[in-house]
Structures are given as structure tokens and as C-alpha cells.
Design an enzyme around this catalytic site. Structure first.
Site, PDB file in Angstrom:
ATOM      1  CB  THR A 207      -1.681  -3.250  -0.168  1.00  0.00           C
ATOM      2  OG1 THR A 207      -0.730  -4.262   0.137  1.00  0.00           O
ATOM      3  CG2 THR A 207      -0.991  -2.109  -0.887  1.00  0.00           C
TER       4      THR A 207
ATOM      5  CB  SER B  98      16.307   4.675   1.499  1.00  0.00           C
ATOM      6  OG  SER B  98      15.564   5.618   2.271  1.00  0.00           O
TER       7      SER B  98
ATOM      8  N   GLY C 139       9.928   1.755 -11.787  1.00  0.00           N
ATOM      9  CA  GLY C 139       9.043   2.570 -10.972  1.00  0.00           C
ATOM     10  C   GLY C 139       7.778   1.815 -10.635  1.00  0.00           C
TER      11      GLY C 139
ATOM     12  CB  SER D  88      11.293   4.535  -8.293  1.00  0.00           C
ATOM     13  OG  SER D  88      10.831   4.486  -6.965  1.00  0.00           O
TER      14      SER D  88
END
Length: 432
Positions: free
Chosen positions: A168, A206, A349, A101
Site C-alpha cells: 500500500t 464506488s 470515511g 468518504s
């Protein structure tokens, strides 16, 4: 633009920015007067990195870069622990990795450049700048609300990763590693859940928000996102180790191996290095290095002198609003963390196999990039967060002196964070 000019950013004046969408006047870090930076507590950083590997990451590093404007020149402190892969290769802080991110900062810069050019108005509905039919006609959230994660847009990655009940690693193999998604399909996945709340009324992180901004960038320029990113940021800054290669799965050149932690901790780590990034696209698919992230952050915080965005655009990006997490605020693609010695800006991130925290002082004079090569492990994330306080603020004195980046007036209420800045909370984008 000469790269060396980016390492000597001129100070930019702080200013309050009125956000039309919220009516709030967020405070900006005001102390950019060039006072001496605290000496990093490298022992404290090393301890946090060791806790990170003890929690399950094969390796970790922190790179602290000071850009001297006092005649002492630049200085880099690089601390590494553990391994770059399970074959035993020592961790290398100069190798490439997936930044997750942190990619949102790159997308935000592109949006601000288009706003400066008059091609997008951040206070008009983002729907107006997207391909027809991308969002329902009744959805009126603005580009600013989208970039602030206050638009009411459901995060499509919840559908891809799922909640407790499926391992996961199973979700990763079934829907992430090899599946190629079109950005419009990611948005459609989100839209089917409906608008989550009245835009501007609350904060909810989001990834779909920045997929929307990537689609707006493509629609406004008529060019693929990766080309715009290359031409407007990567090449002008000389970011030779930064790329956006969706849907290619490989990381070219010397790189760190990423590992996905099983929900069942008795099972081994899964090598997740090779994966296509289409599932997060403009929200999380950039590949880079600690050095390139430093160059990017330094140029960004220089405002007009850095060549990326104007001073006004930078002020808007920095104008962070509160989040539910203590000490954490969010602006336009920039996260603000309040440490004991002041506020720092950047992003975190987490993408399958990799975790990064990349932050800088408001004047760009010190950057910290902390990294670990394992994801889906909150204790690893906490270890990286715990590198920031000692890296930026140093050892705690008996009476904290004034330093080069004093705290801004707090723009959040009701948080009871530790007064010495220790124990930063894990931020809200930990699922990727």
C-alpha cells in the site's frame, strides 16, 4: 442562518418514499418523539478505542454530543486514547483531519439542493447533466442509482491502490501523494472497464459515483466544486474548520497526523498527512473536525428547519436500500446502521492515514464521531465500528426499554446480525 438554531432541530415527520428506480418502499426511522436518549456506555466506548490503538493506530477518539431540548442543555462527552502523532503529542478530539468518504454526505446535500431547484432530475440519466462525452451514450444509469451505488460504475480507486501484490505504501507514493488527477480522468479510468452490471440490479460501492456527482454539480452551476461547497454548506453553517483544498497537500492549522499502515506489518507506519486529495475529489477530500461534522449532521437531520435540504429531500436521502453487509443499508449519500436500540444515519470515511465514523440519531439529538489516525488496517476499522453501539445505546439492560429512536422496520433480508447489536461488521468502503 444562526448556528444556534441548528442545535435545536424541530422534529420532522417520517414518511415512506417510493423509489421509481427500484419500485421499493424503504422504511424510515419513525420514532422522533423526543423520548429520553440512552445514557452512553462510556466504559464500552473507551474499551473499543483502546482496542483500536492496540490494533495499530497511534491514537483514537470518540465525541458524543447530545443536543438537549428538555431544558438540560447540550452535553459533550469526549474520550481520547493514544497520540495525535508519533512524537508523543496527546490525541486531541478538536483538531482537524481528513474525513474521507464522509465527504459523500456533503456532495449529496449539494445534489439534493440542485434537485429542489429543478436543475437535476434524479430519475433521469446522469449522463444528461454531465459535460458531453463524460459517459458513453449507451449508459442510462440515473442520478439516483449513482448516489445509491447501484449504477454499475467501476470504482477507479481499485486501479490506483491495486490489490494484493503491491504494498500500500508503494502505491501511495507512486500514485496518490503527489499525483494530481483531473476528475474527468478519474471517470475515464473507470469507464474503460465498462458497465459492471445492469443499473439498479445490485449494490456495489464506488467512489467514482460521487466523482460523477461532483462533475454534475460543476456542470450545472458553472462553478468549481470547492466554491459551491463553500457557498452552499461551509459558510451558511459556519463550519470554520472545514475545507476542500484540492490539490493542496497540507492541512492548515492544528491537525492530527495520519499514518498509513504497511501491508508488511513489520515495517513502520508512514506519515501520510500531506497528500493531495484529487484521487478521490468530491468523493473523499473534505477536511474537517468532530465539531463541524456534528453541526453538519444536526442541520441535515433537521430537514427544512436545518437550512440544508427540504424534509422531502431528507426522506429521500434516508430511504436506504439493502447492502450485502449485515445491518448496513445505503440511501442517497447516507449510510444507515441498525443498532440494538434503533437506526442511525451518517457515513464512514477511510482515506490514507485517517479513519472516521460519523453518525446521528434520526432526530439529530445525538451525534457520534469516532476517529483513528491510521488506515489500511481492518482491525482499526472494526474498533471504531465497535464504539457506535455503546455510544448510542448504552449498557444493555435485561429487557431493553423503548427509547428515543426505536428501530425502523428492517428493509434487508437474510442477515443474521447479533441480536444485541454488538460486533457491527466492517463496512465496504474500507479500502479508502
Amino acid at each position: 442562518m444562526a448556528k444556534t438554531s441548528l442545535l435545536r432541530p424541530l422534529a420532522v415527520a417520517a414518511a415512506a418514499v417510493v423509489l421509481a428506480a427500484s419500485g421499493a418502499v424503504p422504511a424510515l426511522a419513525a420514532d422522533r418523539d423526543g423520548a429520553a436518549l440512552p445514557t452512553p456506555d462510556t466504559a464500552g466506548v473507551q474499551s473499543a478505542l483502546q482496542a483500536t490503538t492496540a490494533a495499530g493506530a497511534p491514537g483514537a477518539f470518540a465525541v458524543i454530543r447530545d443536543h438537549g431540548d428538555d431544558g438540560n442543555g447540550d452535553r459533550t462527552r469526549s474520550l481520547t486514547v493514544g497520540k495525535a502523532d508519533l512524537d508523543g503529542t496527546p490525541m486531541n478530539s478538536s483538531w482537524r483531519f481528513r474525513v474521507g468518504s464522509n465527504s459523500k454526505m456533503f456532495a449529496a446535500v449539494l445534489v439534493m439542493q440542485l434537485a429542489q431547484e429543478g436543475r437535476i432530475d434524479l430519475d433521469k440519466p446522469i449522463r444528461d447533466y454531465l459535460p458531453a462525452g463524460t459517459l458513453p451514450d449507451s449508459w442510462t444509469m440515473t442520478g439516483r442509482q449513482v448516489m445509491e451505488h447501484r449504477a454499475g460504475i467501476y470504482d477507479h480507486t481499485n486501479d490506483l491502490l491495486e490489490q494484493a501484490g503491491e504494498e500500500t505504501t508503494s502505491a501511495f507514493e507512486a500514485r496518490i501523494r503527489n499525483t494530481v488527477y483531473a476528475p474527468a480522468d478519474l471517470v475515464a479510468m473507470s469507464v474503460k472497464h465498462g458497465q459492471q452490471y445492469t443499473p439498479g440490479s445490485r449494490y456495489s460501492y464506488s467512489n467514482t459515483d460521487f466523482v460523477l456527482m461532483g462533475l454534475a454539480i460543476e456542470n450545472l452551476t458553472g462553478r468549481p466544486y470547492q466554491d459551491v461547497l463553500r457557498d452552499r454548506i461551509i459558510e451558511p453553517l459556519g463550519l470554520e474548520q472545514t475545507s476542500f483544498v484540492v490539490p493542496d497537500q497540507r492541512i492548515a492549522g492544528a491537525h492530527i497526523t495520519g499514518y498509513l499502515t504497511n501491508d508488511d506489518r513489520s515495517k513502520p507506519l508512514l506519515d501520510s498527512t500531506e497528500q493531495n486529495g484529487s484521487w478521490v475529489w468530491s468523493a473523499g477530500a473534505v477536511i474537517s473536525t468532530s465539531g463541524d461534522l456534528d453541526t453538519f449532521l444536526t442541520a441535515l437531520m433537521a430537514g427544512s428547519q436545518g437550512g440544508l435540504v427540504s424534509d422531502d429531500s431528507l426522506h429521500q436521502m434516508e430511504a436506504a436500500l439493502p447492502t450485502p453487509t449485515a445491518k448496513i443499508s445505503y440511501g442517497l449519500g447516507l449510510r444507515r446502521i441498525s443498532l440494538s436500540c434503533g437506526d442511525v444515519y451518517g457515513h464512514g470515511g477511510i482515506v490514507q492515514g485517517y479513519q472516521t465514523q460519523s453518525f446521528t440519531t434520526p432526530d439529530g439529538r445525538r451525534s457520534v464521531v469516532a476517529f483513528a489516525n491510521a488506515s489500511n488496517n481492518g482491525s482499526v476499522t472494526q474498533g471504531l465500528m465497535n464504539t457506535l453501539e455503546p455510544a448510542f445505546c448504552g449498557k444493555k439492560p435485561a429487557a431493553a426499554p423503548r427509547n428515543g429512536f426505536a428501530p425502523a422496520a428492517r428493509d434487508f433480508q437474510g442477515t443474521q446480525g447479533n441480536q444485541n447489536g454488538q460486533g457491527l461488521p466492517v463496512v465496504e468502503d474500507t479500502r479508502i
